[in-house]
Scaffold this active site. Sequence first.
Site, PDB file in Angstrom:
ATOM      1  N   HIS A   1      -1.637 -13.171  -1.054  1.00 39.84           N
ATOM      2  CA  HIS A   1      -2.834 -13.588  -0.314  1.00 39.84           C
ATOM      3  C   HIS A   1      -2.737 -15.044   0.145  1.00 39.84           C
ATOM      4  O   HIS A   1      -3.717 -15.592   0.628  1.00 39.84           O
ATOM      5  CB  HIS A   1      -4.094 -13.338  -1.155  1.00 39.84           C
ATOM      6  CG  HIS A   1      -4.423 -11.878  -1.297  1.00 39.84           C
ATOM      7  ND1 HIS A   1      -5.450 -11.401  -2.078  1.00 39.84           N
ATOM      8  CD2 HIS A   1      -3.850 -10.773  -0.749  1.00 39.84           C
ATOM      9  CE1 HIS A   1      -5.491 -10.065  -2.007  1.00 39.84           C
ATOM     10  NE2 HIS A   1      -4.520  -9.662  -1.214  1.00 39.84           N
TER      11      HIS A   1
ATOM     12  N   ASN B   1      -7.613   1.400   3.467  1.00 41.91           N
ATOM     13  CA  ASN B   1      -6.735   1.306   4.637  1.00 41.91           C
ATOM     14  C   ASN B   1      -7.452   1.375   5.980  1.00 41.91           C
ATOM     15  O   ASN B   1      -6.983   0.802   6.967  1.00 41.91           O
ATOM     16  CB  ASN B   1      -5.689   2.436   4.593  1.00 41.91           C
ATOM     17  CG  ASN B   1      -4.753   2.307   3.401  1.00 41.91           C
ATOM     18  OD1 ASN B   1      -4.587   1.213   2.861  1.00 41.91           O
ATOM     19  ND2 ASN B   1      -4.153   3.409   2.993  1.00 41.91           N
TER      20      ASN B   1
ATOM     21  N   HIS C   1       0.824  -1.216   0.000  1.00 43.11           N
ATOM     22  CA  HIS C   1       0.000   0.000   0.000  1.00 43.11           C
ATOM     23  C   HIS C   1       0.856   1.264   0.000  1.00 43.11           C
ATOM     24  O   HIS C   1       0.383   2.329  -0.404  1.00 43.11           O
ATOM     25  CB  HIS C   1      -0.970  -0.010   1.178  1.00 43.11           C
ATOM     26  CG  HIS C   1      -2.161  -0.893   0.955  1.00 43.11           C
ATOM     27  ND1 HIS C   1      -3.380  -0.682   1.529  1.00 43.11           N
ATOM     28  CD2 HIS C   1      -2.301  -2.011   0.186  1.00 43.11           C
ATOM     29  CE1 HIS C   1      -4.238  -1.621   1.136  1.00 43.11           C
ATOM     30  NE2 HIS C   1      -3.594  -2.454   0.333  1.00 43.11           N
TER      31      HIS C   1
HETATM   32  C1  HEM Z   1      -4.421  -7.564  -6.879  1.00 41.60           C
HETATM   33  C2  HEM Z   1      -5.112  -6.681  -6.209  1.00 41.60           C
HETATM   34  C3  HEM Z   1      -5.334  -6.736  -4.727  1.00 41.60           C
HETATM   35  C4  HEM Z   1      -6.514  -6.524  -4.093  1.00 41.60           C
HETATM   36  C5  HEM Z   1      -7.842  -6.170  -4.751  1.00 41.60           C
HETATM   37  C6  HEM Z   1      -6.279  -6.707  -2.687  1.00 41.60           C
HETATM   38  C7  HEM Z   1      -7.244  -6.555  -1.704  1.00 41.60           C
HETATM   39  C8  HEM Z   1      -7.081  -6.933  -0.392  1.00 41.60           C
HETATM   40  C9  HEM Z   1      -8.104  -6.882   0.600  1.00 41.60           C
HETATM   41  C10 HEM Z   1      -9.511  -6.355   0.389  1.00 41.60           C
HETATM   42  C11 HEM Z   1      -7.596  -7.391   1.751  1.00 41.60           C
HETATM   43  C12 HEM Z   1      -8.319  -7.549   3.082  1.00 41.60           C
HETATM   44  C13 HEM Z   1      -8.296  -6.230   3.836  1.00 41.60           C
HETATM   45  C14 HEM Z   1      -9.334  -6.203   4.931  1.00 41.60           C
HETATM   46  O1  HEM Z   1     -10.360  -6.870   4.796  1.00 41.60           O
HETATM   47  O2  HEM Z   1      -9.127  -5.485   5.935  1.00 41.60           O
HETATM   48  C15 HEM Z   1      -6.236  -7.745   1.488  1.00 41.60           C
HETATM   49  C16 HEM Z   1      -5.380  -8.299   2.411  1.00 41.60           C
HETATM   50  C17 HEM Z   1      -4.050  -8.542   2.170  1.00 41.60           C
HETATM   51  N1  HEM Z   1      -3.365  -8.200   1.036  1.00 41.60           N
HETATM   52 FE1  HEM Z   1      -4.159  -7.681  -0.742  1.00 41.60          FE
HETATM   53  N2  HEM Z   1      -4.970  -7.038  -2.493  1.00 41.60           N
HETATM   54  C18 HEM Z   1      -4.349  -7.064  -3.702  1.00 41.60           C
HETATM   55  C19 HEM Z   1      -3.011  -7.291  -3.926  1.00 41.60           C
HETATM   56  C20 HEM Z   1      -2.075  -7.494  -2.937  1.00 41.60           C
HETATM   57  C21 HEM Z   1      -0.650  -7.451  -3.110  1.00 41.60           C
HETATM   58  C22 HEM Z   1       0.054  -7.117  -4.436  1.00 41.60           C
HETATM   59  C23 HEM Z   1      -0.090  -7.720  -1.900  1.00 41.60           C
HETATM   60  C24 HEM Z   1       1.360  -7.775  -1.514  1.00 41.60           C
HETATM   61  C25 HEM Z   1       2.354  -7.966  -2.356  1.00 41.60           C
HETATM   62  C26 HEM Z   1      -1.165  -7.948  -0.975  1.00 41.60           C
HETATM   63  C27 HEM Z   1      -1.020  -8.331   0.334  1.00 41.60           C
HETATM   64  C28 HEM Z   1      -2.063  -8.557   1.208  1.00 41.60           C
HETATM   65  C29 HEM Z   1      -1.908  -9.209   2.492  1.00 41.60           C
HETATM   66  C30 HEM Z   1      -0.625  -9.825   3.014  1.00 41.60           C
HETATM   67  C31 HEM Z   1      -3.154  -9.178   3.113  1.00 41.60           C
HETATM   68  C32 HEM Z   1      -3.508  -9.683   4.522  1.00 41.60           C
HETATM   69  C33 HEM Z   1      -3.169  -8.569   5.518  1.00 41.60           C
HETATM   70  C34 HEM Z   1      -3.441  -8.906   6.975  1.00 41.60           C
HETATM   71  O3  HEM Z   1      -3.865 -10.013   7.308  1.00 41.60           O
HETATM   72  O4  HEM Z   1      -3.230  -7.991   7.808  1.00 41.60           O
HETATM   73  N3  HEM Z   1      -2.354  -7.772  -1.622  1.00 41.60           N
HETATM   74  N4  HEM Z   1      -5.949  -7.455   0.178  1.00 41.60           N
END
Ligand code: HEM
Length: 319
Positions: free
Chosen positions: A193, A93, A65
């Site tokens: 993910h 965020n 982010h």
């Molecule tokens: C491709 C498009 C992406 C979308 C639409 C997306 C969207 C999201 C969403 C909605 C969440 C859950 C947030 C919540 O519910 O509070 C999430 C969690 C997460 N995302 Fe993505 N994401 C994307 C790409 C990425 C990328 C590129 C990375 C890192 C290289 C990433 C790493 C993570 C991680 C590690 C979590 C879990 C965080 C936690 O448990 O605290 N995401 N993402």
Amino acid sequence: MANVQTFFMCFMVVVTVVLPATAQLSAEFYDKVCPDALPAIRSVVEQAIQNEPRMGASLLRLHFHDCFVNGCDGSDLLDDTATFKGEKTAKPNLNSLRGFDVVDQIKAAVNSACNGNVVSCADILAIAARDSVSILGGPSNQVLLGRRDARNASFNDANIDIPAPFFNFSNLLSNFQNHGLDLKDLIVLSGAHTIGLARCTNFRARIYNDTDIDPEFAASLQKVCPITGGGNKTAPLDATTTIFDTVYYQGLLHSKGLLHSDQELFKGNSRESDDLVRYYSYNPDAFMADFGASMIKMGNLEPLTGTNGEIRMNCRKVN
Ligand code: HEM
Ligand SMILES: *[C@@H]1O[C@H](CO)[C@@H](O)[C@H](O)[C@H]1NC(C)=O
Ligand SMILES: *[C@@H]1O[C@H](CO)[C@@H](O)[C@H](O)[C@H]1NC(C)=O
Ligand SMILES: *[C@@H]1O[C@H](CO)[C@@H](O)[C@H](O)[C@H]1NC(C)=O
Ligand SMILES: *[C@@H]1O[C@H](CO)[C@@H](O)[C@H](O)[C@H]1NC(C)=O
């Protein structure tokens, strides 16, 4: 006083000319100035993940982010001020980004190990992301360093530049391409993910309305995430949420992507995107190697270098 200001203005003009925005990051950036920096960071990250395994995912996401909003400049760590509304309360965020306390702990540990303020918050995020992935079983890829920290942040840009969970495939691909990343980067980096959790508010529409979802999977999630309310309830993004593996891709093959955006990457046909998901699902070595390479590409997004920006004393505030 006026002379001092004039001097500084001339100085800034010269610097802009001498140091182009293409200045390169390097793996050795802190080797001479503070050889203890990277071990100090890793040890705080290890402790934080030991306390709470999810923290590795949260730290990885902080770096993503950061990089997707005006480059990897530590901007997502800044609190709001009188002169700008920061990124922390932007839609992607708010009530979602976490790990700010761990970043503070890292900053304190690294400043102590270095006897001074030499490591930027933007680099801390890049290193903590790499270490988190490695500690949870992923690649220990190289990390390029030398970023400096932004002096402002943008609420609006955070709302615009970070992809949303309701995006369709073409929205996702355009978003990545707007960041200089390609289809392969989209598939590989979405593999992040493989760790972490998402909130009900971000997968509710999927589990009640999408048709490309395994019915038993949807039913089990509906027990956690009611049709109204409970927006902060969480579910794992893949079946092995604290292990950095290829189970995320295997889930997609079985219509078990948690987010609508996850399942958009695999629709069970012969698109290039589907082929890549299949490939990584049974090829962990390729995933680990390619994840490292795509993380370097993401980490190279518009860094501030040279004398641009600053090394923040406190990651939450400009100096
Ligand atoms: C491709 C498009 C992406 C979308 C639409 C997306 C969207 C999201 C969403 C909605 C969440 C859950 C947030 C919540 O519910 O509070 C999430 C969690 C997460 N995302 Fe993505 N994401 C994307 C790409 C990425 C990328 C590129 C990375 C890192 C290289 C990433 C790493 C993570 C991680 C590690 C979590 C879990 C965080 C936690 O448990 O605290 N995401 N993402
Ligand atoms: C703050 O950042 C924006 C980009 O988001 C930039 O256009 C603007 O000039 C910056 N303002 C200051 C005071 O640095
Ligand atoms: C994806 O969503 C956009 C709106 O954001 C829409 O214009 C476009 O038609 C959709 N693409 C597909 C293939 O569904
Ligand atoms: C499902 O789709 C309908 C029609 O678009 C919409 O009114 C409803 O709010 C959606 N349900 C959820 C849980 O998102
Ligand atoms: C989620 O939790 C935050 C505080 O952490 C709270 O402000 C917010 O109202 C909650 N949202 C929902 C939908 O329950």
